[in-house]
Design an enzyme around this catalytic site. Structure first.
Site, PDB file in Angstrom:
ATOM      1  N   SER A 144      10.709  15.296  22.453  1.00 56.30           N
ATOM      2  CA  SER A 144      11.826  16.119  22.428  1.00 56.30           C
ATOM      3  C   SER A 144      12.715  15.898  21.324  1.00 56.30           C
ATOM      4  O   SER A 144      12.946  14.768  21.081  1.00 56.30           O
ATOM      5  CB  SER A 144      12.628  16.317  23.784  1.00 56.30           C
ATOM      6  N   TYR A 157      17.414  12.577  30.665  1.00 62.49           N
ATOM      7  CA  TYR A 157      16.425  13.238  29.853  1.00 62.49           C
ATOM      8  C   TYR A 157      16.324  12.685  28.741  1.00 62.49           C
ATOM      9  O   TYR A 157      15.072  12.478  27.889  1.00 62.49           O
ATOM     10  CB  TYR A 157      16.501  14.871  29.928  1.00 62.49           C
TER      11      TYR A 157
END
Length: 272
Positions: A144, A157
């Site tokens: 990501s 995350y």
């Protein structure tokens, strides 16, 4: 040698195949002739997808309804994959949370690390030796843009994706002379279609429509990039901006700004 051509005995493995990028990757791989092992918790959705892909493309599709945050279940799956001929591994499954870490459910945060980090590591370890022995194979890591920088209110995350980003590029360096392709996908927000006002989540409400990227096009460009052994795929304006900010902007400036935005994503939407 690179990515092997489809064969009756080989399989492409896609985790998180019950939705989003994972489902799009499964569809695109089947369209390219690859037999599949699709993995996710929601077995019913996987069975429906498998039936569609078999009918549309005549390819072999196997379903594994596995919770990849469960270490025991991951160990069983890894044991199987180590004995199978895996041509492509798409480490796609992952979850995210938003908001101050102290206010989030500890059990869910721990499960997030097991899924986003441990399962990615374990599955890669399971298939890598056979790829090295054959001198062919492809490993796609879905990291990501969030893994490029510290993000308050998205701490677990962002940290877990920082692992995936670094693991991918480190592994790529190790297998550069082994005929194995390793590509990192670092997407920003992706979705299949623009939701209605009733179906929109808080993330949909806070991220402008022009920043979203289509899952089908992301899957297609990513598999093309894996075939070319491209190091990193960064689709979309937001993910590109975050990559630049994470690499060149002072973190003491960017972290508070990005953190305020991510705090909004963790807030419950008003109304209803």
């Amino acid at each position: 040698m690179g990515i092997p051509a489809p064969s009756p005995q080989s399989r492409a493995v896609v985790t998180g195949a019950s939705s989003g990028i994972g489902m799009a990757l499964a569809r695109e791989l089947a369209a390219r002739g690859y037999g599949l092992i699709i993995v996710a918790r929601r077995g019913e959705i996987l069975e429906n997808l498998a039936a569609q892909l078999r009918e549309q493309h005549g390819t072999a599709v196997e379903v594994r309804a596995v919770d990849l945050s469960d270490p025991t279940a991951v160990a069983v799956l890894c044991g199987e994959l180590a004995q199978r001929e895996v041509s492509i591994l798409a480490n796609n499954a992952g979850i995210a949370t938003f908001g101050p870490l102290a206010k989030l459910d500890p059990a869910y945060e721990q499960a997030q690390v097991r899924l986003n980090v441990n399962a990615v590591h374990d599955l890669t370890l399971a298939v890598l030796p056979q790829m090295v022995a054959r001198r062919s194979g492809g490993i796609l890591m879905v990291g990501s843009a969030a893994g490029n920088m510290p993000i308050p209110n998205n701490a677990t995350y962002a940290a877990s994706k920082a692992f995936v980003n670094t693991f991918s590029e480190s592994l790529r360096g190790e297998v550069a002379d082994s005929g194995i392709h390793v590509t990192l996908l670092a997407p920003g927000p992706v979705r299949d279609a623009t939701p209605s006002a009733e179906e929109a989540t808080n993330v949909d409400a806070n991220v402008p429509d022009f920043l979203w990227h289509d899952t089908t096009s992301v899957a297609r460009m990513t598999l093309d990039a894996l075939g070319r052994n491209k190091m990193r795929v960064v689709p979309g304006a937001l993910s590109k901006a975050m990559s630049v900010a994470g690499g060149y902007s002072p973190r003491k400036i960017t972290a508070p700004i990005v953190g305020r935005f991510y705090r909004k994503l963790g807030e419950q939407p008003s109304g209803d």
